[in-house]
Each structure stands twice: as structure tokens, then as C-alpha cells.
Design a protein around this motif. Sequence first.
Motif, PDB file in Angstrom:
ATOM      1  N   SER A 146     -17.184 -12.352   7.902  1.00 14.07           N
ATOM      2  CA  SER A 146     -18.440 -13.092   7.814  1.00 14.07           C
ATOM      3  C   SER A 146     -18.433 -13.891   6.509  1.00 14.07           C
ATOM      4  O   SER A 146     -17.780 -13.496   5.536  1.00 14.07           O
ATOM      5  CB  SER A 146     -19.632 -12.148   7.829  1.00 14.07           C
ATOM      6  OG  SER A 146     -19.720 -11.427   6.615  1.00 14.07           O
ATOM      7  N   PRO A 147     -19.133 -15.033   6.467  1.00  9.15           N
ATOM      8  CA  PRO A 147     -19.192 -15.794   5.212  1.00  9.15           C
ATOM      9  C   PRO A 147     -19.631 -14.945   4.028  1.00  9.15           C
ATOM     10  O   PRO A 147     -19.064 -15.066   2.934  1.00  9.15           O
ATOM     11  CB  PRO A 147     -20.199 -16.897   5.529  1.00  9.15           C
ATOM     12  CG  PRO A 147     -20.032 -17.133   6.999  1.00  9.15           C
ATOM     13  CD  PRO A 147     -19.799 -15.751   7.576  1.00  9.15           C
ATOM     14  N   ARG A 148     -20.623 -14.086   4.232  1.00 10.10           N
ATOM     15  CA  ARG A 148     -21.110 -13.249   3.135  1.00 10.10           C
ATOM     16  C   ARG A 148     -20.020 -12.320   2.620  1.00 10.10           C
ATOM     17  O   ARG A 148     -19.819 -12.183   1.402  1.00 10.10           O
ATOM     18  CB  ARG A 148     -22.313 -12.442   3.616  1.00 10.10           C
ATOM     19  CG  ARG A 148     -22.773 -11.366   2.633  1.00 10.10           C
ATOM     20  CD  ARG A 148     -24.018 -10.647   3.150  1.00 10.10           C
ATOM     21  NE  ARG A 148     -24.322  -9.465   2.367  1.00 10.10           N
ATOM     22  CZ  ARG A 148     -24.073  -8.213   2.759  1.00 10.10           C
ATOM     23  NH1 ARG A 148     -23.514  -7.987   3.933  1.00 10.10           N
ATOM     24  NH2 ARG A 148     -24.389  -7.193   1.985  1.00 10.10           N
ATOM     25  N   GLU A 149     -19.286 -11.663   3.529  1.00  6.12           N
ATOM     26  CA  GLU A 149     -18.230 -10.745   3.096  1.00  6.12           C
ATOM     27  C   GLU A 149     -17.109 -11.490   2.385  1.00  6.12           C
ATOM     28  O   GLU A 149     -16.551 -10.992   1.390  1.00  6.12           O
ATOM     29  CB  GLU A 149     -17.684  -9.982   4.307  1.00  6.12           C
ATOM     30  CG  GLU A 149     -18.635  -8.939   4.851  1.00  6.12           C
ATOM     31  CD  GLU A 149     -18.132  -8.336   6.156  1.00  6.12           C
ATOM     32  OE1 GLU A 149     -18.055  -7.086   6.240  1.00  6.12           O
ATOM     33  OE2 GLU A 149     -17.817  -9.097   7.083  1.00  6.12           O
ATOM     34  N   ILE A 150     -16.772 -12.673   2.865  1.00  6.58           N
ATOM     35  CA  ILE A 150     -15.723 -13.467   2.216  1.00  6.58           C
ATOM     36  C   ILE A 150     -16.165 -13.884   0.818  1.00  6.58           C
ATOM     37  O   ILE A 150     -15.403 -13.774  -0.150  1.00  6.58           O
ATOM     38  CB  ILE A 150     -15.378 -14.692   3.085  1.00  6.58           C
ATOM     39  CG1 ILE A 150     -14.627 -14.244   4.339  1.00  6.58           C
ATOM     40  CG2 ILE A 150     -14.547 -15.702   2.294  1.00  6.58           C
ATOM     41  CD1 ILE A 150     -14.422 -15.342   5.369  1.00  6.58           C
ATOM     42  N   GLN A 151     -17.389 -14.350   0.688  1.00 10.61           N
ATOM     43  CA  GLN A 151     -17.875 -14.817  -0.609  1.00 10.61           C
ATOM     44  C   GLN A 151     -17.984 -13.670  -1.618  1.00 10.61           C
ATOM     45  O   GLN A 151     -17.563 -13.816  -2.773  1.00 10.61           O
ATOM     46  CB  GLN A 151     -19.213 -15.521  -0.428  1.00 10.61           C
ATOM     47  CG  GLN A 151     -19.076 -16.851   0.292  1.00 10.61           C
ATOM     48  CD  GLN A 151     -20.401 -17.448   0.739  1.00 10.61           C
ATOM     49  OE1 GLN A 151     -21.329 -16.727   1.101  1.00 10.61           O
ATOM     50  NE2 GLN A 151     -20.497 -18.763   0.700  1.00 10.61           N
ATOM     51  N   LEU A 152     -18.526 -12.544  -1.201  1.00 12.17           N
ATOM     52  CA  LEU A 152     -18.615 -11.398  -2.108  1.00 12.17           C
ATOM     53  C   LEU A 152     -17.227 -10.884  -2.463  1.00 12.17           C
ATOM     54  O   LEU A 152     -16.942 -10.553  -3.622  1.00 12.17           O
ATOM     55  CB  LEU A 152     -19.439 -10.277  -1.471  1.00 12.17           C
ATOM     56  CG  LEU A 152     -20.944 -10.467  -1.399  1.00 12.17           C
ATOM     57  CD1 LEU A 152     -21.579  -9.324  -0.602  1.00 12.17           C
ATOM     58  CD2 LEU A 152     -21.556 -10.534  -2.790  1.00 12.17           C
ATOM     59  N   GLY A 153     -16.358 -10.794  -1.453  1.00 13.12           N
ATOM     60  CA  GLY A 153     -15.015 -10.279  -1.702  1.00 13.12           C
ATOM     61  C   GLY A 153     -14.247 -11.127  -2.689  1.00 13.12           C
ATOM     62  O   GLY A 153     -13.568 -10.605  -3.585  1.00 13.12           O
TER      63      GLY A 153
END
Length: 299
Positions: A146-153
Amino acid sequence: MSGAWVAGATRAKALVRRRLGEAGAVRLARSGSFEAAVETLSTGPYGHDVRPGLDPVQAQHAVAATLLWHTRVLAGWVPRQGADALRMLARWFEIANVDALLAGADAPFELGALATSWSRLSRAADPRALRAELASSAWGDPGGDSPREIQLGMRLSWAARVADALDPALPWAAGAAALLVARERFLQRRELSPRTSERAAALLGAEAADAPSLADLAGRLPVAAAWALDEVDEPEQLWRGEVRCWQRIDHDGWALLAGSGFGLEPVIGALAVLAADAWRTRAALARLARGVRGEDAQA
């Protein structure tokens, strides 16, 4: 001490003159209008990329692009160890490019030799492909597509690598990670995925990453990160921590520049000072674009 380090450190100390400074940021914040502020920036230290007539998004991007240009210039003056350190710190721009990619927009920054994996990431057709490319690169698997998981990661991966590789930047990376986790969990009220929580724990400790409240998080943080949440009692006050983070980066950068050596420290210090100046300038522009004038435009 090699001649390249002497040349690089000398260039770093010269580059810090290419900034507004706190007094200049205050003057910018008091501009009669956003358009007047952009006009002023176009003839000053941000004139490499800022041009009259830019809209708020374009102007803030141009300020950051000038910081990237300074970083690329500096990387050309230092030996390989220094260039590697600057490439590590410049990963913020690669993160910004991935943010744009996820939003379906054009990548805003030309990274050149400072790129880590951008040539591969830029070809990803969708978030699933992007995750696969990240997993096989120096960024590592973000733990989800998900965009959120990619950005946080990506952000936590960057913080962990900076903390591990660059001693002077460890408190900056740890403090920024603490703010990121606090904002995500207690302001946005979104729990971390297992992989993201694992990355946060590696930087902040498992007890901090699992803290049930902002107060508990602040009390469980290691010394290297705890300073970022000083005097932040409610999630809505986390902006104070961001301001404090940039103030510390600026202060520590000047301390590194003040050293008598010609090695890596003044190079990191110069980039820290320039990055803090770009943050102040972008913040002033953002507030002016909303019609806020005066010194408060820096907040």
C-alpha cells in the motif's frame, strides 16, 4: 588528510553562505505577498531554481531543488567516503520522488549520481512492483504494497541507515523516527504494520514502538530520540517536535562546521545547515501562500 578532504571541507564552509539565515527568513516572512517573497528568493541564494511567477507548490519544490543542487555540488568536491555520506543523506529526495510516483505525478527531483535505486524504482508500474523493487534494493522490503506502507517503510529504512552509518546524524534520525511513529499512531490513529513496527523498534526500542500512548512513547524512548518529544503533551502538538528537530539539526550542523578538521564532519554540518535553512524558507512560503505574514510564517 587528503587534498580532496581539504577541498571538500573548504567548499562546504563556503556553501553555507548560500542561505537566507534566520534573519533573512524573518524578512521573507514579512514580505507584502507570496509573490513578492518568490521574487525576493529568485535574486538570492535560492535563485538557482526559484523563478518569479511560481505557484506555492512550485516555489517550495524549487527551494528543495536548490538544496539538492548544493548537495550535488558538494559531492563532487569530496572523496568517495564523503560522497557516500551525502548520497545517504540525499535519500530524502528519492523518497520524495517515490511519493510523487505513488501519486501518479512526475518525479520532481533529478538525482544524478546521488540516486540510490531511483532508476529501478522509477520503472515500477504499480505499488506491488514498486515493493518488489524496493525489497531487492538497498531500501529493503517495506512490508506491504500500500502507498502508506511503502512511504513509512522507506522513511524508517532511511532513518535506520543514517543512524547506523553517520554518528553525528544519529540523534536527528532517531528523533525524526520518533516523530513519525508518534504522528502515525497517535495523531492519525493508525497502527503500524508488523514490518513497520519492527523497523521502528530497531531504532527506538521494542517498548517504545509498542507504547500505548504518546506519554508512554516519550517515556520509553532512548536518549538519542527522546529530545524530539520534549514538551509535546498532546498529538496535536507534534508540530513543536518538528520545529525542535530542525532547530537541533541547524545547531548541530553549526557545531560540526566549527570544528578545526577537514574531514567528514564539516561536510555533514554544511548540509545540515543548508537543509534547515531550506525548511525555514519552505515553511515561510507555505504560510505566506495561506495569507499569514510576520514571524509566525516560519512556524
